[in-house]
Design a protein around this motif. Structure first.
Motif, PDB file in Angstrom:
ATOM      1  N   GLY A  50       0.824  -1.212   0.000  1.00  0.00           N
ATOM      2  CA  GLY A  50       0.000   0.000   0.000  1.00  0.00           C
ATOM      3  C   GLY A  50       0.853   1.254   0.000  1.00  0.00           C
ATOM      4  O   GLY A  50       0.567   2.218  -0.721  1.00  0.00           O
ATOM      5  N   PHE A  51       1.918   1.261   0.816  1.00  0.00           N
ATOM      6  CA  PHE A  51       2.829   2.408   0.849  1.00  0.00           C
ATOM      7  C   PHE A  51       3.482   2.622  -0.520  1.00  0.00           C
ATOM      8  O   PHE A  51       3.675   3.755  -0.962  1.00  0.00           O
ATOM      9  CB  PHE A  51       3.921   2.196   1.906  1.00  0.00           C
ATOM     10  CG  PHE A  51       3.412   2.126   3.316  1.00  0.00           C
ATOM     11  CD1 PHE A  51       2.247   2.758   3.686  1.00  0.00           C
ATOM     12  CD2 PHE A  51       4.108   1.415   4.288  1.00  0.00           C
ATOM     13  CE1 PHE A  51       1.777   2.700   4.991  1.00  0.00           C
ATOM     14  CE2 PHE A  51       3.641   1.351   5.592  1.00  0.00           C
ATOM     15  CZ  PHE A  51       2.476   1.992   5.939  1.00  0.00           C
ATOM     16  N   PHE A  83       3.347   5.832  -2.865  1.00  0.00           N
ATOM     17  CA  PHE A  83       4.631   6.408  -3.288  1.00  0.00           C
ATOM     18  C   PHE A  83       4.647   6.664  -4.798  1.00  0.00           C
ATOM     19  O   PHE A  83       5.016   7.754  -5.250  1.00  0.00           O
ATOM     20  CB  PHE A  83       5.753   5.450  -2.894  1.00  0.00           C
ATOM     21  CG  PHE A  83       7.106   5.791  -3.453  1.00  0.00           C
ATOM     22  CD1 PHE A  83       7.900   6.752  -2.860  1.00  0.00           C
ATOM     23  CD2 PHE A  83       7.583   5.145  -4.591  1.00  0.00           C
ATOM     24  CE1 PHE A  83       9.147   7.062  -3.378  1.00  0.00           C
ATOM     25  CE2 PHE A  83       8.820   5.442  -5.117  1.00  0.00           C
ATOM     26  CZ  PHE A  83       9.610   6.409  -4.509  1.00  0.00           C
ATOM     27  N   ILE A  84       4.238   5.673  -5.581  1.00  0.00           N
ATOM     28  CA  ILE A  84       4.218   5.825  -7.038  1.00  0.00           C
ATOM     29  C   ILE A  84       3.218   6.903  -7.448  1.00  0.00           C
ATOM     30  O   ILE A  84       3.508   7.774  -8.288  1.00  0.00           O
ATOM     31  CB  ILE A  84       3.860   4.482  -7.723  1.00  0.00           C
ATOM     32  CG1 ILE A  84       4.956   3.445  -7.473  1.00  0.00           C
ATOM     33  CG2 ILE A  84       3.633   4.686  -9.212  1.00  0.00           C
ATOM     34  CD1 ILE A  84       6.292   3.777  -8.093  1.00  0.00           C
ATOM     35  N   PHE A  85       2.028   6.876  -6.869  1.00  0.00           N
ATOM     36  CA  PHE A  85       0.985   7.861  -7.187  1.00  0.00           C
ATOM     37  C   PHE A  85       1.455   9.275  -6.855  1.00  0.00           C
ATOM     38  O   PHE A  85       1.323  10.199  -7.668  1.00  0.00           O
ATOM     39  CB  PHE A  85      -0.282   7.524  -6.389  1.00  0.00           C
ATOM     40  CG  PHE A  85      -1.432   8.459  -6.632  1.00  0.00           C
ATOM     41  CD1 PHE A  85      -2.260   8.278  -7.718  1.00  0.00           C
ATOM     42  CD2 PHE A  85      -1.677   9.513  -5.762  1.00  0.00           C
ATOM     43  CE1 PHE A  85      -3.325   9.149  -7.940  1.00  0.00           C
ATOM     44  CE2 PHE A  85      -2.725  10.385  -5.968  1.00  0.00           C
ATOM     45  CZ  PHE A  85      -3.557  10.199  -7.071  1.00  0.00           C
ATOM     46  N   PHE A 102      -2.853   4.393   5.850  1.00  0.00           N
ATOM     47  CA  PHE A 102      -2.861   3.249   6.753  1.00  0.00           C
ATOM     48  C   PHE A 102      -4.069   3.299   7.683  1.00  0.00           C
ATOM     49  O   PHE A 102      -4.860   2.357   7.757  1.00  0.00           O
ATOM     50  CB  PHE A 102      -1.568   3.220   7.569  1.00  0.00           C
ATOM     51  CG  PHE A 102      -1.494   2.122   8.587  1.00  0.00           C
ATOM     52  CD1 PHE A 102      -0.955   0.897   8.254  1.00  0.00           C
ATOM     53  CD2 PHE A 102      -1.963   2.313   9.879  1.00  0.00           C
ATOM     54  CE1 PHE A 102      -0.882  -0.133   9.188  1.00  0.00           C
ATOM     55  CE2 PHE A 102      -1.896   1.309  10.826  1.00  0.00           C
ATOM     56  CZ  PHE A 102      -1.359   0.078  10.474  1.00  0.00           C
ATOM     57  N   TYR A 103      -4.217   4.416   8.404  1.00  0.00           N
ATOM     58  CA  TYR A 103      -5.306   4.510   9.372  1.00  0.00           C
ATOM     59  C   TYR A 103      -6.659   4.642   8.686  1.00  0.00           C
ATOM     60  O   TYR A 103      -7.670   4.139   9.192  1.00  0.00           O
ATOM     61  CB  TYR A 103      -5.066   5.672  10.337  1.00  0.00           C
ATOM     62  CG  TYR A 103      -4.076   5.325  11.420  1.00  0.00           C
ATOM     63  CD1 TYR A 103      -4.455   4.555  12.508  1.00  0.00           C
ATOM     64  CD2 TYR A 103      -2.748   5.724  11.335  1.00  0.00           C
ATOM     65  CE1 TYR A 103      -3.548   4.206  13.500  1.00  0.00           C
ATOM     66  CE2 TYR A 103      -1.830   5.387  12.326  1.00  0.00           C
ATOM     67  CZ  TYR A 103      -2.244   4.621  13.405  1.00  0.00           C
ATOM     68  OH  TYR A 103      -1.334   4.276  14.368  1.00  0.00           O
ATOM     69  N   GLY A 104      -6.683   5.299   7.526  1.00  0.00           N
ATOM     70  CA  GLY A 104      -7.932   5.404   6.777  1.00  0.00           C
ATOM     71  C   GLY A 104      -8.436   4.037   6.362  1.00  0.00           C
ATOM     72  O   GLY A 104      -9.636   3.731   6.470  1.00  0.00           O
ATOM     73  N   PHE A 105      -7.530   3.173   5.907  1.00  0.00           N
ATOM     74  CA  PHE A 105      -7.915   1.830   5.485  1.00  0.00           C
ATOM     75  C   PHE A 105      -8.453   1.025   6.663  1.00  0.00           C
ATOM     76  O   PHE A 105      -9.527   0.408   6.572  1.00  0.00           O
ATOM     77  CB  PHE A 105      -6.702   1.112   4.869  1.00  0.00           C
ATOM     78  CG  PHE A 105      -6.956  -0.333   4.521  1.00  0.00           C
ATOM     79  CD1 PHE A 105      -7.649  -0.668   3.375  1.00  0.00           C
ATOM     80  CD2 PHE A 105      -6.515  -1.349   5.365  1.00  0.00           C
ATOM     81  CE1 PHE A 105      -7.887  -2.001   3.051  1.00  0.00           C
ATOM     82  CE2 PHE A 105      -6.751  -2.678   5.048  1.00  0.00           C
ATOM     83  CZ  PHE A 105      -7.445  -3.004   3.887  1.00  0.00           C
ATOM     84  N   TYR A 106      -7.715   1.035   7.781  1.00  0.00           N
ATOM     85  CA  TYR A 106      -8.118   0.200   8.913  1.00  0.00           C
ATOM     86  C   TYR A 106      -9.336   0.753   9.652  1.00  0.00           C
ATOM     87  O   TYR A 106     -10.085  -0.015  10.267  1.00  0.00           O
ATOM     88  CB  TYR A 106      -6.947   0.001   9.874  1.00  0.00           C
ATOM     89  CG  TYR A 106      -6.002  -1.080   9.415  1.00  0.00           C
ATOM     90  CD1 TYR A 106      -6.400  -2.415   9.404  1.00  0.00           C
ATOM     91  CD2 TYR A 106      -4.720  -0.779   8.963  1.00  0.00           C
ATOM     92  CE1 TYR A 106      -5.547  -3.419   8.971  1.00  0.00           C
ATOM     93  CE2 TYR A 106      -3.860  -1.771   8.525  1.00  0.00           C
ATOM     94  CZ  TYR A 106      -4.280  -3.089   8.533  1.00  0.00           C
ATOM     95  OH  TYR A 106      -3.429  -4.079   8.087  1.00  0.00           O
TER      96      TYR A 106
END
Length: 502
Positions: free
Chosen positions: A184-185, A189-191, A311-315
């Motif tokens: 996910g990171f 990073f690419i985006f 990270f926190y948005g997903f979880y």
């Protein structure tokens, strides 16, 4: 000449002090948690024992893609083969990465030209973090993921090495093979870099290509060795929907977020109050102050913020509880962001105010983290060691002795300790170390098909729903244990059954 010498020795002195803080943090972790190893650590150890012993990539003799951290297993097997036992190897690796995490944080803060007093306070905040101490010698890949994320950030945004794009791409590939969150990171990073052009297109492409090649090596191996590129862990958790918000789980995640960064939140509130007073006094001079967003962009901190938010948005949108060892990798970035903000406003406040804010930060670090450590984290960890670890080792010994070292099998959910020490083949109700579990609709059907000699149950299953009818069943062990961790504090009853199949 003497003046120049003094200046040149200052960074060396700072590095030595940081090293002492690092060793002090490791010593404190050992004193607080001398025996703490999670059950997942023993899953790693099981894979490492088989790999280093020439049995291939397997757990308790079963060839299976049962880890989302294959790189940790590979490194652990190398260290085991060269130096020591698997249990010591993973703890030694945790120790090395605990130290390197603290040192990398110092390097990055120094590169950001942050005041040395603020740097020391920030380093101390991480060194005394209750969750950092808990997992620092746990044998898990936690501090390795922290070091890898800091290394990636350093290589792409702070290093002057001419090969940093190539090295960074390789490290990103290794990181994804160490913790799945890095995928996910990597996408963020690419985006981010595709739109901001922070890294030129050619360099970004080269780095991405190296990451893909690094990953492809493992994926090809996994496909031909396991017959799949998808870990069992994903299959176990894939049943949930993409968005399944649960208020209770989200609240626990936010509590962990706050507890894991308590001094930084206190410092942030204190700084915001200070900024409000500064703004009132200097309304006519607002043009003298940089916009915070601009400062964050200049210091290359927008990407870390996106990583934290992602990270926190997903979880928060998932009905799962974020375990401290998952979120720990992001704590250094929260420390960096808040330290940068403190450094940004320090010249706009008096020395007395600056000293007061620093004292508040240190006070919260020492006493706030001290309270969390000794009243929350350590009691839960001690209970886990006394209850779960001790009992499951005892169960493993019972199985080994009762079977007379003959070939046997055991079915259960918490497979780590039992798989390492019982000598029995493991059938995993969760399917984490046995892919064949997913071929059955229920754990009962799975048990009936495998016919193990022993079954270990706790509260997640009722005996009448799992155990077969019409055969003799003997209870060899039964004990009520404390909670299995901070997020699971309710007592659990663990029972070992021996099954006499006809």
């Amino acid at each position: 000449m003497l003046l120049n010498l003094k200046k040149s020795t200052k960074p060396v002195a700072h590095k030595i002090i940081v090293m002492f803080i690092g060793f002090g943090s490791i010593l404190l972790a050992y004193l607080l948690y001398p025996n703490f190893l999670g059950d997942d650590t023993f899953i790693h150890i099981g894979f490492i024992k088989d790999l280093s012993g020439g049995k291939g990539f397997s757990f308790a003799g079963t060839k299976t893609y049962g880890t989302t951290s294959p790189m940790w297993v590979i490194i652990g097997a190398i260290v085991t083969k060269l130096f020591t036992s698997p249990e010591t190897a993973v703890r030694l690796l945790s120790l090395v990465f605990t130290f390197s995490t603290l040192y990398l944080l110092y390097i990055i803060l120094s590169k950001a030209n942050i005041n040395i007093k603020i740097i020391y306070a920030a380093i101390l905040s991480l060194a005394l973090n209750p969750f950092f101490l808990r997992w620092g010698l746990s044998g898990m890949e936690v501090t390795a993921s922290m070091s890898l994320l800091l290394s990636i950030y350093y290589l792409f945004y702070k290093s002057t090495n001419k090969f940093k794009w190539n090295i960074g791409g390789f490290v990103f590939g290794l990181a994804i093979l160490t913790r799945p969150e890095f995928l996910g990171f990597y996408l963020i990073f690419i985006f981010y870099n595709s739109f901001t052009r922070t890294i030129t297109g050619k360099k970004l492409f080269t780095s991405a290509l190296i990451t893909i090649i690094t990953l492809s090596g493992w994926l090809l191996f996994a496909y031909y060795y396991f017959g799949t590129i998808i870990p069992n862990t994903y299959l176990y958790k894939a049943g949930g929907s993409l968005i399944s918000f649960g208020f209770e789980y989200a609240t626990r995640t936010l509590k962990l977020f706050a507890a894991g960064n308590l001094p930084e939140f206190v410092l942030l509130v204190t700084l915001l109050v200070a900024l409000i007073f500064i703004g009132r006094r200097k309304q006519n001079n607002s043009g003298k102050y940089h916009d915070l967003l601009t400062i964050l962009k200049e210091k290359d901190l927008i990407l870390p913020i996106l990583w934290i938010a992602g990270f926190y948005g997903f979880y928060l949108l998932k009905d799962v509880t974020v375990i401290s060892r998952y979120s720990l990798m992001l704590i250094p970035f929260i420390i960096i962001i808040v330290a940068l903000l403190f450094n940004f406003i320090k010249d706009q406040i008096s020395e007395k105010t600056k000293s007061t804010i620093l004292i508040i930060y240190l006070f919260t670090t020492i006493f706030g983290y001290g309270f969390i450590t000794f009243y929350v984290v350590k009691p839960a960890s001690d209970e886990f060691v006394k209850g779960f670890q001790t009992s499951y080792r005892e169960i493993a010994s019972i199985i080994k002795k009762d079977s007379g070292n003959r070939k046997t099998a055991v079915a259960l959910t918490d497979v780590g300790i039992i798989g390492c020490f019982s000598g029995a083949k493991v059938y995993d109700f969760a399917g984490l170390v046995d892919h064949s579990r997913f071929n059955y609709d229920s754990s009962h059907d799975y048990l009936m098909a495998k016919k193990p000699g022993y079954v270990i149950l706790r509260e997640e299953y009722k005996p009448q729903d799992i155990l077969p009818d019409g055969i003799e069943i003997e209870i060899l062990f039964k004990r009520t244990l404390g909670g299995f961790g901070i997020n699971h504090s309710n007592p659990r009853t663990v029972t070992l059954y021996k099954l006499y199949w006809k």
